[in-house]
Design a protein around this motif. Structure first.
Motif, PDB file in Angstrom:
ATOM      1  N   SER A 192      60.021  17.109  -9.370  1.00 55.06           N
ATOM      2  CA  SER A 192      59.063  17.969 -10.060  1.00 55.06           C
ATOM      3  C   SER A 192      59.550  19.403 -10.098  1.00 55.06           C
ATOM      4  CB  SER A 192      57.703  17.910  -9.355  1.00 55.06           C
ATOM      5  OG  SER A 192      57.817  18.343  -8.006  1.00 55.06           O
ATOM      6  N   SER A 193      59.304  20.055 -11.234  1.00 55.71           N
ATOM      7  CA  SER A 193      59.673  21.441 -11.535  1.00 55.71           C
ATOM      8  C   SER A 193      61.167  21.627 -11.786  1.00 55.71           C
ATOM      9  CB  SER A 193      59.206  22.406 -10.433  1.00 55.71           C
ATOM     10  OG  SER A 193      60.012  22.326  -9.277  1.00 55.71           O
ATOM     11  N   PHE A 194      61.957  20.552 -11.610  1.00 53.46           N
ATOM     12  CA  PHE A 194      63.388  20.631 -11.893  1.00 53.46           C
ATOM     13  C   PHE A 194      63.769  19.846 -13.154  1.00 53.46           C
ATOM     14  CE2 PHE A 194      63.388  21.958  -7.542  1.00 53.46           C
ATOM     15  CZ  PHE A 194      64.522  22.715  -7.350  1.00 53.46           C
ATOM     16  N   GLU A 195      62.788  19.283 -13.864  1.00 49.19           N
ATOM     17  CA  GLU A 195      63.080  18.360 -14.964  1.00 49.19           C
ATOM     18  C   GLU A 195      63.930  18.982 -16.072  1.00 49.19           C
ATOM     19  OE1 GLU A 195      58.965  17.181 -13.361  1.00 49.19           O
ATOM     20  OE2 GLU A 195      60.084  19.034 -13.800  1.00 49.19           O
ATOM     21  N   GLN A 196      63.726  20.273 -16.340  1.00 48.89           N
ATOM     22  CA  GLN A 196      64.438  20.906 -17.454  1.00 48.89           C
ATOM     23  C   GLN A 196      65.735  21.598 -17.029  1.00 48.89           C
ATOM     24  OE1 GLN A 196      63.471  20.263 -20.542  1.00 48.89           O
ATOM     25  NE2 GLN A 196      61.869  19.039 -19.543  1.00 48.89           N
ATOM     26  N   LEU A 197      66.083  21.477 -15.767  1.00 49.28           N
ATOM     27  CA  LEU A 197      67.343  22.059 -15.302  1.00 49.28           C
ATOM     28  C   LEU A 197      68.494  21.081 -15.510  1.00 49.28           C
ATOM     29  CD1 LEU A 197      66.197  23.692 -11.953  1.00 49.28           C
ATOM     30  CD2 LEU A 197      66.586  24.817 -14.156  1.00 49.28           C
ATOM     31  N   PRO A 198      69.737  21.557 -15.509  1.00 47.54           N
ATOM     32  CA  PRO A 198      70.883  20.647 -15.641  1.00 47.54           C
ATOM     33  C   PRO A 198      70.933  19.633 -14.490  1.00 47.54           C
ATOM     34  CG  PRO A 198      71.556  22.913 -16.053  1.00 47.54           C
ATOM     35  CD  PRO A 198      70.156  22.982 -15.520  1.00 47.54           C
ATOM     36  N   HIS A 199      71.371  18.426 -14.821  1.00 50.77           N
ATOM     37  CA  HIS A 199      71.535  17.349 -13.852  1.00 50.77           C
ATOM     38  C   HIS A 199      72.993  16.899 -13.891  1.00 50.77           C
ATOM     39  CE1 HIS A 199      67.213  17.394 -14.105  1.00 50.77           C
ATOM     40  NE2 HIS A 199      67.060  16.321 -13.345  1.00 50.77           N
ATOM     41  N   SER A 200      73.663  16.946 -12.757  1.00 49.33           N
ATOM     42  CA  SER A 200      75.061  16.503 -12.698  1.00 49.33           C
ATOM     43  C   SER A 200      75.152  15.236 -11.862  1.00 49.33           C
ATOM     44  CB  SER A 200      75.964  17.587 -12.114  1.00 49.33           C
ATOM     45  OG  SER A 200      75.611  17.875 -10.773  1.00 49.33           O
ATOM     46  N   LEU A 201      76.213  14.478 -12.116  1.00 46.15           N
ATOM     47  CA  LEU A 201      76.377  13.176 -11.468  1.00 46.15           C
ATOM     48  C   LEU A 201      77.829  12.950 -11.083  1.00 46.15           C
ATOM     49  CD1 LEU A 201      75.420  10.257 -10.737  1.00 46.15           C
ATOM     50  CD2 LEU A 201      75.903   9.671 -13.121  1.00 46.15           C
ATOM     51  N   ALA A 202      78.021  12.482  -9.868  1.00 47.50           N
ATOM     52  CA  ALA A 202      79.339  11.990  -9.438  1.00 47.50           C
ATOM     53  C   ALA A 202      79.195  10.503  -9.148  1.00 47.50           C
ATOM     54  CB  ALA A 202      79.805  12.735  -8.192  1.00 47.50           C
ATOM     55  N   VAL A 203      80.019   9.694  -9.800  1.00 45.31           N
ATOM     56  CA  VAL A 203      80.022   8.248  -9.593  1.00 45.31           C
ATOM     57  C   VAL A 203      81.289   7.893  -8.836  1.00 45.31           C
ATOM     58  CG1 VAL A 203      80.072   5.986 -10.714  1.00 45.31           C
ATOM     59  CG2 VAL A 203      78.718   7.843 -11.705  1.00 45.31           C
ATOM     60  N   SER A 204      81.155   7.097  -7.776  1.00 44.91           N
ATOM     61  CA  SER A 204      82.339   6.760  -6.988  1.00 44.91           C
ATOM     62  C   SER A 204      82.278   5.324  -6.505  1.00 44.91           C
ATOM     63  CB  SER A 204      82.473   7.707  -5.783  1.00 44.91           C
ATOM     64  OG  SER A 204      81.388   7.520  -4.889  1.00 44.91           O
ATOM     65  N   VAL A 205      83.446   4.804  -6.157  1.00 45.46           N
ATOM     66  CA  VAL A 205      83.557   3.498  -5.512  1.00 45.46           C
ATOM     67  C   VAL A 205      84.265   3.712  -4.183  1.00 45.46           C
ATOM     68  CG1 VAL A 205      83.591   2.193  -7.663  1.00 45.46           C
ATOM     69  CG2 VAL A 205      85.746   2.998  -6.686  1.00 45.46           C
ATOM     70  N   PRO A 206      83.935   2.953  -3.147  1.00 42.13           N
ATOM     71  CA  PRO A 206      84.560   3.140  -1.837  1.00 42.13           C
ATOM     72  C   PRO A 206      86.085   2.969  -1.910  1.00 42.13           C
ATOM     73  CG  PRO A 206      82.616   1.753  -1.654  1.00 42.13           C
ATOM     74  CD  PRO A 206      82.883   1.917  -3.107  1.00 42.13           C
ATOM     75  N   GLN A 207      86.780   3.898  -1.311  1.00 46.35           N
ATOM     76  CA  GLN A 207      88.246   3.840  -1.337  1.00 46.35           C
ATOM     77  C   GLN A 207      88.791   2.654  -0.549  1.00 46.35           C
ATOM     78  OE1 GLN A 207      90.221   7.692  -0.685  1.00 46.35           O
ATOM     79  NE2 GLN A 207      88.161   8.583  -0.555  1.00 46.35           N
ATOM     80  N   ASP A 208      88.046   2.203   0.470  1.00 49.75           N
ATOM     81  CA  ASP A 208      88.582   1.173   1.354  1.00 49.75           C
ATOM     82  C   ASP A 208      88.238  -0.242   0.904  1.00 49.75           C
ATOM     83  OD1 ASP A 208      85.905   1.370   1.778  1.00 49.75           O
ATOM     84  OD2 ASP A 208      86.015   1.463   3.976  1.00 49.75           O
ATOM     85  N   ASP A 209      87.643  -0.388  -0.281  1.00 51.95           N
ATOM     86  CA  ASP A 209      87.302  -1.715  -0.797  1.00 51.95           C
ATOM     87  C   ASP A 209      88.328  -2.104  -1.854  1.00 51.95           C
ATOM     88  OD1 ASP A 209      86.207  -4.017  -1.892  1.00 51.95           O
ATOM     89  OD2 ASP A 209      84.144  -3.316  -1.668  1.00 51.95           O
ATOM     90  N   ALA A 210      89.288  -2.944  -1.463  1.00 53.37           N
ATOM     91  CA  ALA A 210      90.375  -3.322  -2.363  1.00 53.37           C
ATOM     92  C   ALA A 210      89.862  -4.036  -3.607  1.00 53.37           C
ATOM     93  CB  ALA A 210      91.378  -4.215  -1.625  1.00 53.37           C
ATOM     94  N   HIS A 211      88.733  -4.727  -3.496  1.00 57.39           N
ATOM     95  CA  HIS A 211      88.204  -5.461  -4.642  1.00 57.39           C
ATOM     96  C   HIS A 211      87.846  -4.527  -5.797  1.00 57.39           C
ATOM     97  CE1 HIS A 211      86.228  -8.858  -6.638  1.00 57.39           C
ATOM     98  NE2 HIS A 211      85.289  -7.994  -6.996  1.00 57.39           N
ATOM     99  N   LEU A 212      87.530  -3.284  -5.487  1.00 56.53           N
ATOM    100  CA  LEU A 212      87.109  -2.330  -6.505  1.00 56.53           C
ATOM    101  C   LEU A 212      88.239  -1.437  -6.998  1.00 56.53           C
ATOM    102  CD1 LEU A 212      83.751  -1.150  -4.847  1.00 56.53           C
ATOM    103  CD2 LEU A 212      84.153  -3.144  -6.295  1.00 56.53           C
ATOM    104  N   SER A 213      89.448  -1.738  -6.615  1.00 54.99           N
ATOM    105  CA  SER A 213      90.570  -0.828  -6.897  1.00 54.99           C
ATOM    106  C   SER A 213      90.829  -0.621  -8.381  1.00 54.99           C
ATOM    107  CB  SER A 213      91.843  -1.342  -6.214  1.00 54.99           C
ATOM    108  OG  SER A 213      92.199  -2.611  -6.736  1.00 54.99           O
ATOM    109  N   GLU A 214      90.476  -1.607  -9.216  1.00 54.27           N
ATOM    110  CA  GLU A 214      90.720  -1.482 -10.656  1.00 54.27           C
ATOM    111  C   GLU A 214      89.449  -1.137 -11.441  1.00 54.27           C
ATOM    112  OE1 GLU A 214      93.749  -1.558 -11.972  1.00 54.27           O
ATOM    113  OE2 GLU A 214      94.474  -1.789  -9.905  1.00 54.27           O
ATOM    114  N   TRP A 215      88.365  -0.946 -10.725  1.00 52.42           N
ATOM    115  CA  TRP A 215      87.120  -0.630 -11.424  1.00 52.42           C
ATOM    116  C   TRP A 215      87.173   0.778 -12.010  1.00 52.42           C
ATOM    117  CZ3 TRP A 215      81.907  -2.858  -9.431  1.00 52.42           C
ATOM    118  CH2 TRP A 215      82.036  -4.234  -9.226  1.00 52.42           C
ATOM    119  N   GLN A 216      86.557   0.923 -13.179  1.00 53.99           N
ATOM    120  CA  GLN A 216      86.501   2.217 -13.829  1.00 53.99           C
ATOM    121  C   GLN A 216      85.083   2.476 -14.319  1.00 53.99           C
ATOM    122  OE1 GLN A 216      89.685   3.131 -16.499  1.00 53.99           O
ATOM    123  NE2 GLN A 216      91.115   1.714 -15.520  1.00 53.99           N
TER     124      GLN A 216
END
Length: 610
Positions: free
Chosen positions: A122-146
């Motif tokens: 609340s009260s922040f709805e009109q402000l900029p929203h930034s996002l960082a998306v990440s995958v765990p570095q130590d999970d080899a199964h996700l190494s090719e995910w983008q």
């Protein structure tokens, strides 16, 4: 530095279908902040209570990580007591809904809608929203995910690109940024393994994304989608509201759906219903349906995402928002999704008419169309349409299906009343110019008002009859004006969907739909006023025999057609008991629609096909 909210989303435990979000809130003037998650997602009119998937939530101060009190107030709202300090809210979300409306994670990808993932502050709805998306570095199964999304990349030198792939960073993190919360939740995320294919139409960059690595013929899909996209871009004209667009398709063994967003669409489709490399170039019905689905969702870029009812300009996502205009939005789009395929030459005119005939056939079988208007169907979408039960066919009508036929009739009517000078295309262009560009919202009487004010054509009598009333569109009178004849016939089988057919028609009608059972067939629907309902047949009854002959789906119809008396006996299992029901033998109704082209020149002129 200006104030903004920062969200960090990590695929913390894909094996448990979970992702985590860390929300950083800067110092502020209020002692208490209200956090909430939407209960529904725009474009899908049903309360889904996304907050039910939040597994855990906690908060602490940003500087010294001291715990803060976070108090849940209702199913989707929390009060965070901060004393105005900068703080961090951390929560985990369970994601196992394979649909285009929520969030889902498996071994191959994660698909996440913002309404399922990002708490509103609340009260922040009109402000900029930034996002960082990440995958765990130590999970080899996700190494090719983008990461792929239509959300703008958070780099000063970047443009709004349709996708973002792996950056040259060891922590495998992708950064995005939006101007406000409403925009922030309108860009679904795909993180995982995918095939992509890019093409350009009228200066707009398009990207096809399909989950997994597949043998799908993307070049063929591109060739077919190009004229479809061009049609929509040309219809509404330049400047276009987008410079890039992402078709994001989740492939599954089964499943179907589409949901529109301003710069992308999320689709769910059976993987083997799409053309594979090396196959013949024959367009199967399932592939045509996919192209129509893409056409439908891309048309929403203008019509729904920007042209919209007044109440949907700033909807309250915490509760239902009612409008009786969905027949305009989903109905008109349902007309354009199919007719565009014919206009652009992707399918032949007769194939298009067969598709329309299938839609009309669904209406003719639906007794609910005589009880509920298209406007009422729109208003009650939240319950009666989106939460259908077995009685739906007898009591409601689809604003998609009826609205599409209403749009077809309106187009022909406008052409007739204007001697060919005005069509539904002109109405769509006015909607865009007067309401879409400014996103100002349409009133309930917008169609009749525009037609009268700009073309001096009164369509109120037509709309009162077929939209606000329950009359059928007069296709017998209208279709000859575009070179086609409308007729009805009995069905050829229980699987018959309608359209032109040379197969023999059934003689007698059960009046119910059935599906195969281990023994006999199970009743899936019972239609009002027909033989099945007269006999007392009920939903989920298992029909095992007719006149002592064990049946399956095909034999049931054959035995019914060959009946020589006025009544046959059904052997039925209901709730563990064996019953005998007397089924009256009733001649099949002519409830399957079909069209024939009587004047090819008129049909081509109407479709504007050279």
């Amino acid at each position: 530095m200006s104030l903004s909210l920062h969200y960090a989303l990590c695929l913390s435990n894909w094996r448990a279908h979970e992702f985590s979000v860390s929300l950083s809130i800067p110092a502020h003037q209020s002692d208490t902040l209200r956090l909430s998650l939407p209960s529904w997602i725009p474009g899908s009119y049903m309360v889904r209570d996304f907050a039910k998937s939040i597994v855990s939530i906690s908060a602490c101060t940003d500087d010294n990580h001291q715990p803060l009190t976070i108090e849940q107030k209702d199913k989707q709202t929390w009060l965070l007591h901060t004393s105005g300090e900068a703080c961090v809210v951390t929560y985990t979300v369970y994601a196992n809904d394979l649909s285009i409306r929520s969030a889902f994670i498996n071994h191959e990808y994660a698909f996440i809608n913002g309404t399922s993932a990002f708490l509103q502050v609340s009260s922040f709805e009109q402000l900029p929203h930034s996002l960082a998306v990440s995958v765990p570095q130590d999970d080899a199964h996700l190494s090719e995910w983008q990461s792929y999304t239509s959300m703008p990349i958070a780099r000063e030198d970047s443009q709004n690109k349709p996708i973002q792939k792996k950056e040259a960073s060891e922590n495998r993190t992708w950064h995005y940024r939006c101007d406000n919360y409403d925009d922030f939740i309108d860009h679904p995320l795909f993180i995982g393994i995918a095939d992509t294919h890019a093409f350009e139409v009228n200066g707009v960059s398009f990207t096809l994304l399909f989950s997994g690595n597949n043998n799908i013929d993307y070049a063929r899909i591109t060739d077919d989608l190009t004229p479809i996209c061009k049609h929509h871009l040309d219809l509404f004209g330049a400047p276009h509201p987008i410079d890039s667009y992402l078709f994001m398709t989740l492939l599954a063994d089964n499943g179907f759906g589409g949901l529109e967003h301003k710069h992308s669409t999320a689709l769910l489709y059976p993987r083997y219903d799409l053309p594979l490399i090396g196959e013949s170039d024959i367009k199967t019905d399932s592939y045509i349906t996919f192209l129509s689905l893409c056409s439908h969702e891309f048309f929403h870029t203008w019509h729904v995402k920007r042209i919209k009812p007044e109440v949907m300009v700033y909807p309250d996502l915490s509760k239902e928002t009612y409008t009786n205009q969905l027949w305009i939005y989903e109905g008109f789009t349902s007309f354009y999704d199919d007719v565009t395929l014919a206009r652009s030459g992707v399918i032949a005119p007769q194939k298009y008419l067969d598709i329309v005939a299938q839609n009309v056939s669904r209406l003719l079988q639906n007794a609910g169309r005589m009880k509920q208007s298209a406007a009422e169907s729109s208003f009650n979408a939240w319950t009666k349409f989106y939460k259908q039960d077995a009685s739906a066919t007898n009591n409601i009508v689809s604003y998609y299906t009826k609205g599409g036929i209403v749009a077809l009739g309106l187009d022909i009517l406008l052409r007739q009343k204007s001697a060919g000078e005005v069509s539904l295309d002109n109405v769509m262009q006015l909607l865009w110019q007067h309401y879409g560009i400014a996103e100002s919202g349409t009133p309930d009487d917008v169609i009749q008002t525009l037609c009268k004010a700009h073309f001096n054509i009164d369509v109120s009598e037509y709309l009162n009859a077929v939209v606000y009333g329950t009359e059928d569109v007069a296709l017998e009178a209208l279709m000859p004006l575009i070179g086609a004849k409308y007729e009805t016939r009995a069905r050829t089988s229980m699987e018959d969907k309608g359209g032109l057919s040379t197969k023999p028609q059934v003689v007698n009608q059960l009046g119910a739909t059935v599906k195969p059972a281990s023994l006999g067939v199970t009743v899936a629907q019972v239609f009002e006023g027909l033989a099945a309902m007269q006999s007392g047949l009920l939903l989920n009854d298992v029909i095992i025999a007719m006149d002592g002959n064990v049946v399956n789906q095909a034999k049931l119809q054959r035995l019914l057609d060959s009946a020589i008396s006025d009544e046959v006996t059904l052997s039925v299992i209901r709730d563990g008991k064996l019953l005998s029901l007397a089924l009256p033998v009733i001649k099949a109704r002519k409830e399957m629609a079909f069209f024939t082209i009587t004047d090819e020149a008129k049909m081509k002129e109407w479709l504007d096909v050279n």
